[in-house]
Design a protein around this motif. Structure first.
Motif, PDB file in Angstrom:
ATOM      1  N   LEU A 190       0.581  -1.415  -0.039  1.00  0.00           N
ATOM      2  CA  LEU A 190       0.273  -0.472  -0.461  1.00  0.00           C
ATOM      3  C   LEU A 190       1.361   1.142   0.372  1.00  0.00           C
ATOM      4  CD1 LEU A 190      -2.483  -0.790   3.216  1.00  0.00           C
ATOM      5  CD2 LEU A 190      -2.821  -1.036   0.860  1.00  0.00           C
ATOM      6  N   SER A 191       0.499   2.158  -1.055  1.00  0.00           N
ATOM      7  CA  SER A 191       1.680   3.990  -0.863  1.00  0.00           C
ATOM      8  C   SER A 191       1.051   4.449  -0.162  1.00  0.00           C
ATOM      9  CB  SER A 191       1.579   3.834  -2.485  1.00  0.00           C
ATOM     10  OG  SER A 191       2.892   4.876  -2.283  1.00  0.00           O
ATOM     11  N   THR A 192       1.206   4.899   0.843  1.00  0.00           N
ATOM     12  CA  THR A 192       1.229   6.437   1.556  1.00  0.00           C
ATOM     13  C   THR A 192       1.618   7.110   1.113  1.00  0.00           C
ATOM     14  OG1 THR A 192       1.944   4.845   3.309  1.00  0.00           O
ATOM     15  CG2 THR A 192       0.569   7.283   3.307  1.00  0.00           C
ATOM     16  N   PRO A 193       3.095   7.570  -0.091  1.00  0.00           N
ATOM     17  CA  PRO A 193       3.439   8.635  -0.710  1.00  0.00           C
ATOM     18  C   PRO A 193       2.484   8.761  -2.630  1.00  0.00           C
ATOM     19  CG  PRO A 193       4.997   7.356  -0.369  1.00  0.00           C
ATOM     20  CD  PRO A 193       4.173   6.397  -0.148  1.00  0.00           C
ATOM     21  N   SER A 210      11.674   7.039  -0.177  1.00  0.00           N
ATOM     22  CA  SER A 210      10.583   6.379   0.164  1.00  0.00           C
ATOM     23  C   SER A 210      10.021   5.597   0.222  1.00  0.00           C
ATOM     24  CB  SER A 210       8.626   7.021  -0.204  1.00  0.00           C
ATOM     25  OG  SER A 210       8.964   8.365   0.341  1.00  0.00           O
ATOM     26  N   HIS A 211      10.786   5.013  -1.138  1.00  0.00           N
ATOM     27  CA  HIS A 211      10.647   3.916  -1.974  1.00  0.00           C
ATOM     28  C   HIS A 211      12.037   2.437  -1.968  1.00  0.00           C
ATOM     29  CE1 HIS A 211       6.207   4.152  -2.622  1.00  0.00           C
ATOM     30  NE2 HIS A 211       6.334   4.743  -3.157  1.00  0.00           N
ATOM     31  N   GLU A 219      12.142  11.680  -3.864  1.00  0.00           N
ATOM     32  CA  GLU A 219      11.082  10.685  -3.060  1.00  0.00           C
ATOM     33  C   GLU A 219      11.622   9.195  -3.344  1.00  0.00           C
ATOM     34  OE1 GLU A 219       7.483  11.595  -3.889  1.00  0.00           O
ATOM     35  OE2 GLU A 219       5.849  11.395  -2.291  1.00  0.00           O
ATOM     36  N   ARG A 239      10.076  -2.406   4.474  1.00  0.00           N
ATOM     37  CA  ARG A 239       8.569  -2.371   4.337  1.00  0.00           C
ATOM     38  C   ARG A 239       7.940  -4.009   4.075  1.00  0.00           C
ATOM     39  NH1 ARG A 239       6.547   1.492  -0.162  1.00  0.00           N
ATOM     40  NH2 ARG A 239       5.028   1.226   0.492  1.00  0.00           N
TER      41      ARG A 239
END
Lengths: 377, 334
Positions: free
Chosen positions: A144-147, B101-102, B97, B109
């Motif tokens: 699930l992507s929050t950004p 973030s990824h 980003e 994650r």
């Protein structure tokens, strides 16, 4: 011929030559959102499919209610509800084959669940015991992507990679109306069109990005119109008409799978609940608006169709509700158990091998925990 | 036994060869970025790869760094091993980003279920007369991001070995290429398998007893030059090339500082919030009782990267390094 060569090779262009790359007209969305329920087209819909959609939507609605209740009971840290948007969530899952991939945003746990992800694992992020609770490879559901919108280029890359490998896999990526303002939305759609990647972009236009209405988000005629600028078709659909959404998505998936390239689908729906349990929607919208949308509720639309045609009676509706209750009770029971936590997990999945620095920090926390335990004896 | 002929090669050629060999060995390795295909990259580091492996393996992408790295994430999710080229240091920022973030945290994650073996090659640093936005030293941003390895070569053999190791790594690696060393030459034998260096190991480039210069990337040759010049002052300087900023090789660095008792960290990046502060703190925490003087930093100024006609004042040079060495409290008489 390689995948890249299929896009068309470089050709010198003498001045002042200019030609449009393609005719824009076929890419334009219909002037009205596509609808099936309540129209003559509904008669052609398979009764079995209608009943299945109804059962899935009823279960989805109950799932949303249960997750919201769990938040109030402190069992979830936060829950962004998809109440009112169940048609989109369920259709996104049902439009895909097993080998395909789904790229959900944080509001799309229901789509993940409808695709087969264990609801407890789908809610792990929102419970807060880890980030992604499920194995993405098991049901081919990305984390699930929050950004916002950042998962869209992932979907493009995955679909592109599958095509390079010769697999007929499609990726379906979900994003909200607010997410279409992000740069990654633009870049993902552009890459997808240039590469002719087998991707379907589903925008759930639910009217709000937290509190900001669509009018402050875009000046485009519709979000589906944005597709034209990238050279892909845009489709506009009533997002509360489960049959219509499923049909449009299934078409787009088929088109992608057979080499037709990406599609942008805008589904017009409505976020009935606040953004999350932490939001106060009364600060930015009136009750009348919400009530009006309750008359255009996705379950209501399906039930009208099914009961009107004698395909479903009160017993059938009760059975669907009972099934949903059973589902919710099982979820509630499991969520009422404390999750098992291992603080060492913090260090174990940062790199394939922890760095020397992480090993030191791991030892520090271990010592702290041991001291804590000794102190409690 | 036949002796292997060592041939002179540039760092750019070694990097190209590393990608070429990785692509030949592993069909999942894909190179992608702006101008990397037909042109061979603005620095020609991907020269010949599209011709040899085809456009599907070495791909000219649209001009959008977040899109490049974001699609690389999806490709890695499907089992490919993307090697992404960011054209210049400052042009990598749009991809920040996706990186933070990824790329950096997908393994975390997903509890290790979805590692992302992505190499992000970024030409970095100044000294080439580049105008605005073409000369940044951005390593501190990447060092501060858990989940990334941050690697930078200073020699031709290391360029090959470290890039092979980066591509082979199951973790994402930010591979910082000192662009002013692209054309530096060295003798090098690419057929020697020993040249694949493990990530996370610093190396002593020059042994010395008086003080340690801790440095990396473009500043390594400058420090070696400074060490030569220091001989006239009676200082025998050791030069440690970190090669890997993350993971950081505390062992090699501290072993050197314990021997010499004095240390100066040298880098182009600004000093405030820069890598030197972290390195100085680590050395001080671990080697305090061996230190004869505070650990000093010689760094770029805390200014936006200067215009080319002023950059020589900004870049740490031999004189500034020797001035710092002179301040290492020699008069204390230890």
């Amino acid at each position: 011929m390689t995948v890249m060569e299929q896009r068309g090779a470089y050709r010198p262009t003498p001045p002042p030559a200019w030609q449009p790359r393609m005719d824009a007209a076929p890419l334009l969305p219909d002037p009205e959102p596509y609808r099936v329920l309540g129209t003559e087209a509904a008669a052609k819909a398979d009764p079995g499919l209608l009943r299945r959609l109804h059962a899935e939507l009823v279960r989805g609605r109950r799932y949303n209610a249960q997750a919201t209740a769990l938040t109030k009971q402190g069992r979830l840290a936060v829950y962004p509800s998809s109440t009112g948007q169940e048609a989109c969530e369920v259709a996104a899952a049902l439009a895909l084959e097993e080998r395909d991939w789904l790229f959900p945003s944080y509001r799309d746990t229901l789509a993940a669940v409808a695709r087969g992800v264990d609801p407890v694992e789908a809610l792990t992020l929102l419970r807060g015991d880890w980030h992604t609770g499920y194995d993405p490879h098991e049901h081919r559901v990305a984390p699930l992507s929050t950004p916002l919108a950042t998962q869209l280029p992932h979907a493009v890359g995955l679909a592109h990679a599958a095509r390079l490998k010769g697999d007929d896999v499609v990726a379906l990526a979900m994003v909200g109306d607010g997410g279409t303002s992000e740069g990654d939305f633009h870049e993902a759609l552009n890459f997808a069109a240039v590469w002719q990647a087998p991707v379907v972009f589903l925008v759930q236009n639910n009217g709000f990005a937290i509190s900001v209405p669509l009018a402050k988000q875009t000046a485009a005629p519709s979000l589906a119109h944005k597709a034209v600028g990238y050279g892909m078709p845009g489709r506009l659909v009533d997002g509360n008409d489960a049959v219509a959404v499923l049909e449009v998505l299934t078409d787009a998936v088929r088109r992608a799978r057979t080499g037709g390239g990406p599609t942008l689908v805008e589904a017009i729906t409505y976020r009935v609940e606040a953004h999350t349990n932490a939001d106060d929607a009364t600060r930015y919208r009136g009750d009348a608006e919400v009530e009006a949308w309750r008359d255009h509720d996705p379950i209501l639309l399906l039930e009208r169709e099914l009961t009107g045609r004698g395909l479903l009676d009160e017993d059938g509706i009760d059975a669907a509700r009972q099934d949903a209750e059973t589902f919710a009770a099982a979820l509630r029971e499991r969520m009422n158990q404390d999750p098992s936590l291992d603080p060492m997990d913090l260090f174990d999945h940062v790199y394939a091998e922890p760095t020397p620095q992480l090993r030191e920090q791991r030892a520090l926390l271990t010592a702290e925990l041991e001291a804590e335990q000794e102190g409690s004896h | 036994m036949a002796t292997v002929a060592l041939k002179p090669a540039t760092m750019a050629q070694a990097l190209t060869r590393a990608m070429r060999d990785a692509m030949a060995e592993d069909p999942t390795v894909h190179v992608m970025g702006e101008d990397v295909g037909t042109l061979g990259g603005v620095f020609r580091v991907t020269d010949g790869l599209a011709k040899e492996f085809g456009e599907d393996r070495c791909t000219d992408t649209p001009l959008a760094e977040a899109g490049i790295l974001g699609t690389a994430v999806g490709m890695a999710m499907y089992g490919l091993r993307p090697v992404v080229e960011m054209q210049f240091d400052a042009f990598a920022y749009p991809a920040f980003e996706q990186l933070v973030s990824h790329v950096a945290r997908m393994r975390n994650r997903t509890r290790g279920r979805m590692p992302l073996p992505i190499t992000v090659r970024i030409p970095y640093g100044g000294g080439i007369g580049g105008v605005e936005h073409h000369s940044d030293s951005s390593e501190a941003y990447y060092m501060a991001t858990p989940g990334l390895h941050v690697v930078t070569p200073a020699t031709v053999p290391d360029a090959y070995g470290l890039l092979r190791a980066a591509i082979a790594s199951d973790d994402p690696v930010v591979f910082l290429e000192p662009k002013r060393l692209y054309w530096s030459k060295d003798t090098w034998n690419p057929d020697d398998p020993q040249t694949v260096e493990p990530i996370g190991r610093a190396v002593v480039r020059r042994s010395g007893r008086s003080a340690t210069l801790i440095t990396y990337g473009p500043s390594v040759p400058v420090c070696l030059e400074a060490a030569e010049a220091a001989r006239a002052e009676g200082w025998d300087l050791e030069v440690v090339d970190l090669r890997s900023l993350v993971p950081f090789d505390d062992e090699t660095v501290c072993a050197s500082v314990r021997r010499t008792g004095r240390a100066v960290v040298v880098h182009e990046s600004g000093s405030f919030g820069g890598p030197g502060g972290e390195i100085a703190a680590r050395v001080t925490e671990r080697c305090f009782h061996h230190l004869e003087a505070p650990v000093l930093r010689v760094a770029g100024f805390d200014v936006p990267y200067p215009p080319p006609m002023l950059e020589r004042h900004h870049l740490p040079g031999v004189d500034r390094i020797l001035d710092a060495v002179a301040r290492l409290q020699w008069e204390a008489g230890h």
